[in-house]
Design an enzyme around this catalytic site. Structure first.
Site, PDB file in Angstrom:
ATOM      1  N   LYS A  95       0.817  -1.224   0.000  1.00  0.00           N
ATOM      2  CA  LYS A  95       0.000   0.000   0.000  1.00  0.00           C
ATOM      3  C   LYS A  95       0.845   1.266   0.000  1.00  0.00           C
ATOM      4  CE  LYS A  95      -3.919  -2.170   2.251  1.00  0.00           C
ATOM      5  NZ  LYS A  95      -4.702  -2.281   3.466  1.00  0.00           N
TER       6      LYS A  95
ATOM      7  N   LYS B 130      -5.558 -10.366  -5.556  1.00  0.00           N
ATOM      8  CA  LYS B 130      -6.805 -10.677  -4.845  1.00  0.00           C
ATOM      9  C   LYS B 130      -7.902  -9.660  -5.158  1.00  0.00           C
ATOM     10  CE  LYS B 130      -6.530  -8.055  -0.588  1.00  0.00           C
ATOM     11  NZ  LYS B 130      -7.117  -7.901   0.712  1.00  0.00           N
TER      12      LYS B 130
ATOM     13  N   LYS C 295     -11.627  -4.373  -1.998  1.00  0.00           N
ATOM     14  CA  LYS C 295     -12.552  -3.231  -1.988  1.00  0.00           C
ATOM     15  C   LYS C 295     -11.839  -1.964  -2.432  1.00  0.00           C
ATOM     16  CE  LYS C 295     -14.446  -4.332   2.411  1.00  0.00           C
ATOM     17  NZ  LYS C 295     -13.228  -4.114   3.155  1.00  0.00           N
TER      18      LYS C 295
HETATM   19  N1  AQP Z   1      -9.970 -11.588  -2.127  1.00  0.00           N
HETATM   20  C1  AQP Z   1     -10.223 -12.107  -0.927  1.00  0.00           C
HETATM   21  N2  AQP Z   1     -10.374 -13.445  -0.780  1.00  0.00           N
HETATM   22  C2  AQP Z   1     -10.657 -13.999   0.426  1.00  0.00           C
HETATM   23  N3  AQP Z   1     -10.806 -13.260   1.554  1.00  0.00           N
HETATM   24  C3  AQP Z   1     -10.677 -11.924   1.449  1.00  0.00           C
HETATM   25  N4  AQP Z   1     -10.781 -10.931   2.347  1.00  0.00           N
HETATM   26  C4  AQP Z   1     -10.547  -9.747   1.729  1.00  0.00           C
HETATM   27  N5  AQP Z   1     -10.302  -9.933   0.433  1.00  0.00           N
HETATM   28  C5  AQP Z   1     -10.377 -11.275   0.218  1.00  0.00           C
HETATM   29  C6  AQP Z   1     -11.092 -11.121   3.741  1.00  0.00           C
HETATM   30  O1  AQP Z   1     -12.188 -10.257   4.057  1.00  0.00           O
HETATM   31  C7  AQP Z   1     -12.047  -9.824   5.406  1.00  0.00           C
HETATM   32  C8  AQP Z   1     -12.186  -8.331   5.471  1.00  0.00           C
HETATM   33  O2  AQP Z   1     -11.004  -7.746   4.928  1.00  0.00           O
HETATM   34  P1  AQP Z   1     -10.845  -6.246   4.460  1.00  0.00           P
HETATM   35  O3  AQP Z   1     -11.872  -5.392   5.088  1.00  0.00           O
HETATM   36  O4  AQP Z   1      -9.402  -5.870   4.592  1.00  0.00           O
HETATM   37  O5  AQP Z   1     -11.226  -6.455   2.940  1.00  0.00           O
HETATM   38  P2  AQP Z   1     -10.596  -6.005   1.569  1.00  0.00           P
HETATM   39  O6  AQP Z   1     -11.583  -6.302   0.516  1.00  0.00           O
HETATM   40  O7  AQP Z   1      -9.237  -6.546   1.430  1.00  0.00           O
HETATM   41  O8  AQP Z   1     -10.652  -4.479   1.749  1.00  0.00           O
HETATM   42  P3  AQP Z   1      -9.645  -3.440   1.348  1.00  0.00           P
HETATM   43  O9  AQP Z   1     -10.162  -2.118   1.839  1.00  0.00           O
HETATM   44  O10 AQP Z   1      -9.293  -3.550  -0.094  1.00  0.00           O
HETATM   45  O11 AQP Z   1      -8.498  -3.939   2.251  1.00  0.00           O
HETATM   46  P4  AQP Z   1      -7.059  -4.233   1.879  1.00  0.00           P
HETATM   47  O12 AQP Z   1      -6.581  -2.853   1.801  1.00  0.00           O
HETATM   48  O13 AQP Z   1      -6.609  -5.014   3.074  1.00  0.00           O
HETATM   49  O14 AQP Z   1      -7.001  -4.966   0.590  1.00  0.00           O
HETATM   50  C9  AQP Z   1     -10.686 -10.322   5.910  1.00  0.00           C
HETATM   51  O15 AQP Z   1     -10.857 -11.492   6.677  1.00  0.00           O
HETATM   52  C10 AQP Z   1      -9.957 -10.649   4.639  1.00  0.00           C
HETATM   53  O16 AQP Z   1      -9.004 -11.677   4.822  1.00  0.00           O
END
Ligand code: AQP
Length: 327
Positions: A111, A192, A195
């Site tokens: 990030k 992955k 969001k």
């Molecule tokens: N692609 C994914 N596959 C499986 N599990 C996932 N999680 C997130 N992405 C995947 C799991 O969802 C939970 C919440 O995580 P988060 O709020 O960090 O979700 P995100 O979609 O990853 O959101 P962001 O804002 O984009 O976060 P970052 O910046 O971390 O990528 C967790 O249990 C996560 O493992």
């Protein structure tokens, strides 16, 4: 019953990765564990977020979690910033964690890469995450694979705290699903689904309309060899679809691969299975959205319940580390 804790950022619309990697398992855990689930709004402050948008997303995330099956009668659902002990314990832990440990966090590296200016919060949020987990004496932390390193940090921080200040914190363990632990972007299957990274065609939302699910799955990137086979290294796009179909239908990716010869058939079956899996969530979401007051009341009850455990753990940690206990 053992204690579980997990959290989700209100940083955008929930997607299939969030649902399959985390939320679906949280719903299943409610009946077999003492479950605490938290909307981690303080973590979302590490991103560029508009205040009004953050407020509404936090509320929308609560609606989404309830629609996806979290039931405040069977779990404790709350907003992180409503329980001030998260920040308090985080500071105690920051004073035990090292720059070296935090610099090794791959999410921080990803990030912050290429940025001229990086916020301190982006560097230290893994410690806040340690506090989220350790405040609730959580033994298990159900998360997707991307969070493995952060839960490992919480273990190390707890072990070191206990070693230096006496047995105070419960040492947690990550609980990662066998299938669905890393749902990949449909357009960039090497990364992955997320969001915060914009990839409208690659991201399948938990509340996606059925026609959009069909359209996006149809356009999902595959490869040119034409063989339906589960091999995440060599065939990331096809393997991602096989994982999605497997979790939606209850098989394994290898088993479902045997039923299809053409990518087109695999895509149709995957889209249909996802539409059916997500339909009840969309329907429940519409009902819940009609009574926002009820959601606020549930969150207030959840925070009060969470505070009972959080304040006891924080009190233990503050005393162990040498802060003067107030009369
Ligand atoms: N692609 C994914 N596959 C499986 N599990 C996932 N999680 C997130 N992405 C995947 C799991 O969802 C939970 C919440 O995580 P988060 O709020 O960090 O979700 P995100 O979609 O990853 O959101 P962001 O804002 O984009 O976060 P970052 O910046 O971390 O990528 C967790 O249990 C996560 O493992």
């Amino acid at each position: 019953m053992s204690r579980v804790l997990s959290g989700i950022q209100p940083s955008g619309d929930l997607h299939l990765g969030n649902y399959l990697g985390a939320i679906r398992n949280w719903a299943a855990d409610q009946d077999i564990h003492d479950a605490f689930y938290c909307i981690v709004d303080l973590h979302a402050l590490t991103l560029d977020i508009d205040p009004a948008e953050l407020r509404s997303r936090t509320f929308e995330t609560a609606l989404d979690l309830l629609a996806a099956g979290l039931d405040p009668q069977r779990c404790t659902l709350f907003v992180q910033s409503h329980v001030t002990e998260h920040v308090q314990l985080s500071w105690l832990l920051e004073c035990t964690a090292t720059m070296g440990e935090l610099s090794r966090m791959t999410q921080f590296k990803d990030k912050s890469a290429g940025k001229d200016s990086v916020r301190v919060g982006l560097f230290t949020y893994p410690v806040l995450q340690c506090a989220d987990i350790l405040l609730y004496d959580a033994e298990r932390v159900p998360v997707g694979d991307d969070q493995r390193q952060h839960v490992e940090l919480a273990r190390e921080v707890a072990i070191r705290f206990n070693y230096r200040f006496g047995d105070t914190l419960v040492v947690p363990e990550a609980s990662i699903p066998k299938v669905g632990a890393r749902v990949m972007d449909l357009q960039h299957p090497e990364r992955k689904m997320s969001k915060s990274i914009s990839s409208p065609l690659g991201t399948l939302l938990m509340l996606e309309e059925p026609e959009e699910i069909v359209r996006k799955v149809k356009k999902a990137v595959t490869d040119t060899d034409g063989e339906v086979r589960y091999d995440p290294e060599a065939k990331p796009g096809v393997s991602n679809l096989l994982e999605l179909l497997a979790v939606a239908t209850g098989g394994t990716p290898d088993q479902v691969a045997g039923s299809y010869e053409r990518y087109g058939d695999l895509k149709s079956a995957t889209a249909d299975a996802l539409v059916e899996m997500l339909r009840p969530i969309r329907e429940r979401r519409d009902v819940l959205a009609a009574d926002p007051g009820a959601v606020f009341r549930l969150l207030a009850l959840g925070a009060a319940k969470a505070r009972e455990t959080a304040s006891a753990t924080y009190g233990r940690a503050a005393e162990a580390i040498g802060l003067l206990t107030p009369e």
